[in-house]
Scaffold this motif. Structure first.
Motif, PDB file in Angstrom:
ATOM      1  N   GLY A 192       8.073 -14.849 -12.102  1.00 58.28           N
ATOM      2  CA  GLY A 192       7.570 -14.757 -10.730  1.00 58.28           C
ATOM      3  C   GLY A 192       6.096 -14.387 -10.692  1.00 58.28           C
ATOM      4  N   LYS A 193       5.706 -13.437 -11.532  1.00 59.64           N
ATOM      5  CA  LYS A 193       4.290 -13.021 -11.535  1.00 59.64           C
ATOM      6  C   LYS A 193       3.391 -14.154 -12.027  1.00 59.64           C
ATOM      7  N   LEU A 194       3.860 -14.920 -13.036  1.00 59.51           N
ATOM      8  CA  LEU A 194       3.051 -16.044 -13.525  1.00 59.51           C
ATOM      9  C   LEU A 194       2.897 -17.102 -12.429  1.00 59.51           C
ATOM     10  N   GLY A 241       0.790  -1.236   0.000  1.00 62.97           N
ATOM     11  CA  GLY A 241       0.000   0.000   0.000  1.00 62.97           C
ATOM     12  C   GLY A 241       0.819   1.281   0.000  1.00 62.97           C
ATOM     13  N   SER A 242       2.125   1.181   0.284  1.00 66.31           N
ATOM     14  CA  SER A 242       2.968   2.387   0.252  1.00 66.31           C
ATOM     15  C   SER A 242       3.663   2.557  -1.088  1.00 66.31           C
ATOM     16  N   GLY A 243       3.490   1.610  -2.017  1.00 64.28           N
ATOM     17  CA  GLY A 243       4.194   1.663  -3.299  1.00 64.28           C
ATOM     18  C   GLY A 243       3.467   2.522  -4.324  1.00 64.28           C
ATOM     19  N   LEU A 244       3.979   2.489  -5.548  1.00 67.75           N
ATOM     20  CA  LEU A 244       3.402   3.317  -6.614  1.00 67.75           C
ATOM     21  C   LEU A 244       1.942   2.925  -6.873  1.00 67.75           C
ATOM     22  N   ALA A 245       1.709   1.648  -7.170  1.00 70.09           N
ATOM     23  CA  ALA A 245       0.328   1.212  -7.409  1.00 70.09           C
ATOM     24  C   ALA A 245      -0.466   1.231  -6.105  1.00 70.09           C
ATOM     25  N   GLY A 246       0.177   0.776  -5.018  1.00 71.58           N
ATOM     26  CA  GLY A 246      -0.535   0.650  -3.749  1.00 71.58           C
ATOM     27  C   GLY A 246      -1.055   1.975  -3.234  1.00 71.58           C
ATOM     28  N   SER A 256       2.708  -3.082   4.461  1.00 78.14           N
ATOM     29  CA  SER A 256       4.070  -3.086   3.905  1.00 78.14           C
ATOM     30  C   SER A 256       5.013  -3.286   5.083  1.00 78.14           C
ATOM     31  N   ARG A 257       6.305  -3.443   4.779  1.00 72.12           N
ATOM     32  CA  ARG A 257       7.253  -3.554   5.894  1.00 72.12           C
ATOM     33  C   ARG A 257       7.231  -2.280   6.717  1.00 72.12           C
ATOM     34  N   GLY A 258       6.990  -1.150   6.032  1.00 77.40           N
ATOM     35  CA  GLY A 258       6.907   0.127   6.740  1.00 77.40           C
ATOM     36  C   GLY A 258       5.775   0.149   7.756  1.00 77.40           C
ATOM     37  N   PRO A 308      12.701 -12.847 -15.391  1.00 79.43           N
ATOM     38  CA  PRO A 308      12.355 -13.399 -14.076  1.00 79.43           C
ATOM     39  C   PRO A 308      11.171 -12.703 -13.395  1.00 79.43           C
ATOM     40  N   HIS A 309      11.045 -11.396 -13.586  1.00 84.96           N
ATOM     41  CA  HIS A 309       9.895 -10.716 -12.957  1.00 84.96           C
ATOM     42  C   HIS A 309       8.585 -11.328 -13.482  1.00 84.96           C
ATOM     43  N   PHE A 310       8.540 -11.589 -14.788  1.00 83.28           N
ATOM     44  CA  PHE A 310       7.337 -12.179 -15.384  1.00 83.28           C
ATOM     45  C   PHE A 310       7.163 -13.627 -14.914  1.00 83.28           C
ATOM     46  N   VAL A 359      -0.720  -5.665  -4.403  1.00 84.15           N
ATOM     47  CA  VAL A 359       0.118  -4.921  -5.351  1.00 84.15           C
ATOM     48  C   VAL A 359       1.526  -4.787  -4.772  1.00 84.15           C
ATOM     49  N   GLY A 360       1.947  -5.843  -4.073  1.00 82.28           N
ATOM     50  CA  GLY A 360       3.305  -5.851  -3.524  1.00 82.28           C
ATOM     51  C   GLY A 360       4.328  -6.053  -4.628  1.00 82.28           C
ATOM     52  N   ASN A 361       5.556  -5.677  -4.343  1.00 77.62           N
ATOM     53  CA  ASN A 361       6.634  -5.831  -5.326  1.00 77.62           C
ATOM     54  C   ASN A 361       7.939  -6.018  -4.573  1.00 77.62           C
TER      55      ASN A 361
HETATM   56  N1  LIG Z   1       5.408  -0.842 -12.600  1.00 79.65           N
HETATM   57  C1  LIG Z   1       4.684  -1.278 -13.644  1.00 79.65           C
HETATM   58  O1  LIG Z   1       4.778  -0.759 -14.779  1.00 79.65           O
HETATM   59  C2  LIG Z   1       3.704  -2.423 -13.430  1.00 79.65           C
HETATM   60  C3  LIG Z   1       2.762  -2.736 -14.435  1.00 79.65           C
HETATM   61  C4  LIG Z   1       1.852  -3.776 -14.200  1.00 79.65           C
HETATM   62  C5  LIG Z   1       1.885  -4.486 -12.996  1.00 79.65           C
HETATM   63  N2  LIG Z   1       2.840  -4.160 -12.069  1.00 79.65           N
HETATM   64  C6  LIG Z   1       2.843  -4.907 -10.808  1.00 79.65           C
HETATM   65  O2  LIG Z   1       2.346  -4.023  -9.823  1.00 79.65           O
HETATM   66  C7  LIG Z   1       2.861  -4.388  -8.552  1.00 79.65           C
HETATM   67  C8  LIG Z   1       3.269  -3.132  -7.799  1.00 79.65           C
HETATM   68  O3  LIG Z   1       4.309  -2.495  -8.490  1.00 79.65           O
HETATM   69  P1  LIG Z   1       4.833  -1.062  -7.980  1.00 79.65           P
HETATM   70  O4  LIG Z   1       5.713  -0.553  -9.064  1.00 79.65           O
HETATM   71  O5  LIG Z   1       3.692  -0.251  -7.485  1.00 79.65           O
HETATM   72  O6  LIG Z   1       5.719  -1.500  -6.716  1.00 79.65           O
HETATM   73  P2  LIG Z   1       6.563  -0.565  -5.717  1.00 79.65           P
HETATM   74  O7  LIG Z   1       6.282   0.871  -5.955  1.00 79.65           O
HETATM   75  O8  LIG Z   1       7.974  -1.051  -5.766  1.00 79.65           O
HETATM   76  O9  LIG Z   1       5.940  -0.945  -4.282  1.00 79.65           O
HETATM   77  C9  LIG Z   1       6.213  -2.173  -3.684  1.00 79.65           C
HETATM   78  C10 LIG Z   1       5.420  -2.270  -2.394  1.00 79.65           C
HETATM   79  O10 LIG Z   1       5.624  -3.572  -1.823  1.00 79.65           O
HETATM   80  C11 LIG Z   1       6.017  -3.405  -0.462  1.00 79.65           C
HETATM   81  N3  LIG Z   1       6.871  -4.518  -0.063  1.00 79.65           N
HETATM   82  C12 LIG Z   1       8.069  -4.889  -0.601  1.00 79.65           C
HETATM   83  N4  LIG Z   1       8.576  -5.953   0.048  1.00 79.65           N
HETATM   84  C13 LIG Z   1       7.673  -6.262   1.020  1.00 79.65           C
HETATM   85  C14 LIG Z   1       7.639  -7.250   2.037  1.00 79.65           C
HETATM   86  N5  LIG Z   1       8.622  -8.160   2.178  1.00 79.65           N
HETATM   87  N6  LIG Z   1       6.581  -7.270   2.877  1.00 79.65           N
HETATM   88  C15 LIG Z   1       5.573  -6.358   2.765  1.00 79.65           C
HETATM   89  N7  LIG Z   1       5.548  -5.418   1.805  1.00 79.65           N
HETATM   90  C16 LIG Z   1       6.591  -5.362   0.949  1.00 79.65           C
HETATM   91  C17 LIG Z   1       6.738  -2.065  -0.425  1.00 79.65           C
HETATM   92  O11 LIG Z   1       6.787  -1.471   0.860  1.00 79.65           O
HETATM   93  P3  LIG Z   1       8.029  -1.705   1.885  1.00 79.65           P
HETATM   94  O12 LIG Z   1       9.282  -1.534   1.087  1.00 79.65           O
HETATM   95  O13 LIG Z   1       7.806  -0.692   2.974  1.00 79.65           O
HETATM   96  O14 LIG Z   1       7.882  -3.090   2.402  1.00 79.65           O
HETATM   97  C18 LIG Z   1       5.829  -1.247  -1.332  1.00 79.65           C
HETATM   98  O15 LIG Z   1       4.688  -0.824  -0.621  1.00 79.65           O
HETATM   99  C19 LIG Z   1       3.984  -5.400  -8.807  1.00 79.65           C
HETATM  100  O16 LIG Z   1       3.525  -6.685  -8.467  1.00 79.65           O
HETATM  101  C20 LIG Z   1       4.237  -5.311 -10.302  1.00 79.65           C
HETATM  102  O17 LIG Z   1       4.619  -6.539 -10.855  1.00 79.65           O
HETATM  103  C21 LIG Z   1       3.710  -3.144 -12.241  1.00 79.65           C
END
Ligand SMILES: NC(=O)c1ccc[n+]([C@@H]2O[C@H](COP(=O)([O-])OP(=O)(O)OC[C@H]3O[C@@H](n4cnc5c(N)ncnc54)[C@H](OP(=O)(O)O)[C@@H]3O)[C@@H](O)[C@H]2O)c1
Length: 260
Positions: free
Chosen positions: A118-120, A16-21, A39-41, A114-116, A65-67
């Protein structure tokens, strides 16, 4: 803006603290729901399961929407599989009604990224996890173009892969995820993409021009680690029947320029 027609729900947003989250959390709150950002935060580690039980207490639906920032392929793949298994186990304990997963269009079309992979594997874990689910595969967010430039930077130039893509505004993805979370689970995979096809190098150049300042030379190249020629062609494009979001790259660029 979609106004909620469902009773307010308590929704946990993994990542929830990330870009999508953060976009998902904003959308939930705007639509009258309670968002639990995980999130870890916030004290939860989805790779160990620590803190998950408390975070999912009283939660109706989980949006994942973790990453991971892991760079090694095995660690990347392990993150998605292990986190999904831990989240599903906690959902069973908490009586969660639905699991909504954000995935990526094209994850089923290559084994070289690998990212793909993992997602699959994460999708497969969710589909077999025993909790009703909806999986939404999206194309890349508009912000991806800036990340690709950073990943490819070598001194005064950057290798940018000339990917054909149909990127999307992260806010549009968030709305679609909240739509899914507040509807009945489909137990199926749906796709959503942006409205237009683009070339990644062109997107990166236009973002550089919008930001101003000293411009890096952007070199169309498949040399960037992570994105080889196996990503060329239609691999990242939506299938027929995908939902198409409204926000164009120009819309996004204009609003980014206003807020920067
Ligand atoms: N970016 C793209 O273009 C795109 C497109 C389609 C789909 N996606 C998918 O969308 C998802 C989100 O992507 P994003 O770019 O928004 O990610 P992001 O900004 O990197 O955010 C990742 C989130 O996951 C949390 N996280 C990481 N490790 C964790 C852990 N061990 N325990 C709990 N929380 C954890 C992070 O917070 P903390 O670090 O505080 O833990 C953060 O809130 C991914 O699964 C990605 O594959 C991305």
């Amino acid at each position: 803006m979609t106004i909620t027609t469902t009773p307010p729900m308590r929704v946990a947003v993994i990542g929830g603290s990330g870009l999508a989250g953060s976009a998902v959390v904003r959308s939930l709150v705007r639509r009258g729901h309670e968002a639990v950002s995980v999130s870890r935060g916030s004290g939860v580690d989805v790779t160990t399961g620590d803190g998950l039980a408390a975070a999912l207490d009283g939660v109706d639906t989980v949006i994942d929407v973790g990453n991971t920032a892991a760079e090694k392929p095995a660690a990347m793949i392990d993150f998605f599989v292990t986190s999904a298994a831990n989240i599903l186990a906690a959902e069973h304990e908490a009586g969660v009604r639905q699991h909504v997963l954000l995935s990526i269009i094209g994850v089923d079309r290559t084994r070289d990224y690998p990212h793909f992979t993992g997602k699959l594997a994460q999708e497969t874990t969710v589909a077999g996890g025993g909790i009703p689910y909806t999986i939404l595969r999206a194309t890349e967010f508009f912000e991806f173009a800036e990340s690709a430039v950073q990943w490819g930077t070598k001194g005064d130039f950057s290798d940018v892969p000339p990917l054909l893509m149909q990127p999307i505004a992260v806010d549009d993805v968030a709305e679609a995820l909240v739509d899914a979370a507040t509807a009945e689970p489909t137990n199926a995979i749906a796709e959503i993409a942006g409205p237009e096809r683009h070339d990644l190098v062109d997107l990166a150049r236009r973002i550089q021009a919008m930001r101003g300042g000293p411009a890096l030379r952007l070199v169309p190249s498949w040399d960037q680690s992570g994105f080889g020629e196996e990503m060329a062609g239609n691999l990242l494009l939506p299938r027929d029947g995908a939902a198409l979001a409204a926000t164009t790259f120009d819309d996004w660029l204009r609003s980014s320029a206003r807020s920067s």
